[in-house]
Design an enzyme around this catalytic site. Structure first.
Site, PDB file in Angstrom:
ATOM      1  CG  HIS A  36      -7.449  -5.465 -12.502  1.00 24.96           C
ATOM      2  ND1 HIS A  36      -7.631  -5.985 -11.239  1.00 24.96           N
ATOM      3  CD2 HIS A  36      -6.186  -4.974 -12.526  1.00 24.96           C
ATOM      4  CE1 HIS A  36      -6.522  -5.832 -10.532  1.00 24.96           C
ATOM      5  NE2 HIS A  36      -5.622  -5.224 -11.288  1.00 24.96           N
ATOM      6  CE  LYS A 152      -5.465   0.629  -6.237  1.00 26.26           C
ATOM      7  NZ  LYS A 152      -4.336   0.550  -5.250  1.00 26.26           N
TER       8      LYS A 152
END
Length: 336
Positions: A36, A152
């Site tokens: 993140h 991802k």
């Protein structure tokens, strides 16, 4: 609620946020990690010094099924705020459920369409409808110029791009490459659920993807040699007559590479990856494979044996009670 100079809890507070330059948004469900943080740092670079980066933290109940981990999904807002700030965020929008869905569960939702029923959608019915609904709402609330998402979650990224195109959202969607730990495991908020033994088994996901990638690279190298040595078949025959078995086998492999013109290579890539996953299924604790797929990133349908162009090799599996996903992009060259 935690007080923090970056924290915004309501849509009203978000709308009062002064807008400076380009605004980039990074949408998360919290439990932030370096993956993140990479998204936030990339957003900071793209927004520029005069721009603005907004991180959203919201655990969206619409995208969790009845038997999934909504209740135990990690909520670490204080740590999330620290990570977001260090990575360059200007604001963190962390609303309560009734702020995002003030009338309860919304009666009107975004439909993910056919792509939303494949792979992750087949395993988690309704998941992508819920995901797209909250992404659409957060895009309206944050009003960004750019929205960044990790590769991802490749199917999620593809569906968001499709929604933005089909429904004319005025935002540029940016995919950011997967961040991995040193041992290859893709960073995920769910990795914290894994015991030491389960983590060792979970490494099979990335190893399988890399095995498929390596199989593709090896075939590409053989084909390059075949193009440079077009008489490899004759050479293989001559070497065999001289008793040079290993050299003959090598020359034969080169010959096959060019004569096959890449046909069947997607199946070879799948087989290389599946071999690793099958072995992991016999480990203790075992890996329980959900799916292994080699798909077209435009619609997430399986590619055929003569496919050329960009593809995604994707895998999902459970280790213990933890479900993990991973993928890598691959490029299948044009047949010559």
């Amino acid at each position: 609620m935690t007080e923090h100079p970056l924290l915004l809890n309501t849509a009203e507070a978000l709308h009062r946020l002064p807008r400076t330059g380009r605004r980039a948004v990074v949408m998360t469900m919290g439990a932030l990690h370096d993956g993140h943080a990479t998204l936030v740092r990339t957003a900071r670079d793209l927004a520029g010094p005069t721009g603005q980066v907004v991180v959203t933290v919201f655990v969206n109940p619409l995208q969790f099924g009845a038997n999934e981990d909504l209740d135990r999904y990690p909520r670490t807002l204080d740590a999330d705020l620290a990570i977001a700030r260090a990575a360059g965020a200007d604001a963190v929008f962390a609303p309560a459920v009734d702020e995002v869905y003030p009338g309860g569960d919304p009666q009107v939702r975004i439909s993910a369409g056919p792509m939303g029923g494949r792979l992750e959608g087949a395993t988690r019915p309704g998941h992508f409808d819920g995901m797209l609904t909250v992404v659409a709402k957060l895009l309206h609330l944050t009003r960004p110029d750019l929205a960044l998402f990790g590769q991802k979650d490749a199917q999620q990224l593809a569906l968001i791009r499709r929604m933005v195109t089909d429904l004319n959202f005025a935002v540029d969607v940016v995919g950011v490459p997967t961040v991995r730990e040193e041992d290859g495991l893709a960073l995920s908020s769910r990795n914290r659920y894994l015991s030491a033994a389960e983590r060792r088994t979970a490494l099979a996901l990335s190893r399988a993807l890399f095995a498929g990638r390596d199989r593709l690279a090896a075939q590409a190298a053989l084909r390059a040699r075949a193009v440079a040595s077009p008489a490899s078949d004759q050479r293989a025959t001559a070497l065999a007559r001289l008793g040079e078995i290993r050299a003959s086998a090598d020359a034969h492999a080169v010959s096959v590479a060019v004569s096959a013109a890449g046909a069947g290579l997607p199946d070879a890539v799948r087989a290389a990856a599946r071999h690793v996953l099958d072995e992991a299924g016999r480990q203790d604790p075992p890996l329980a494979l959900d799916y292994l797929a080699l798909v077209d990133p435009q619609d997430f349908t399986e590619v055929g044996p003569d496919f050329t162009g960009q593809a995604v090799l994707a895998v999902a599996a459970k280790v213990g009670t933890t479900r993990l996903i991973d993928n890598i992009p691959l490029e299948f060259g044009a047949h010559t």
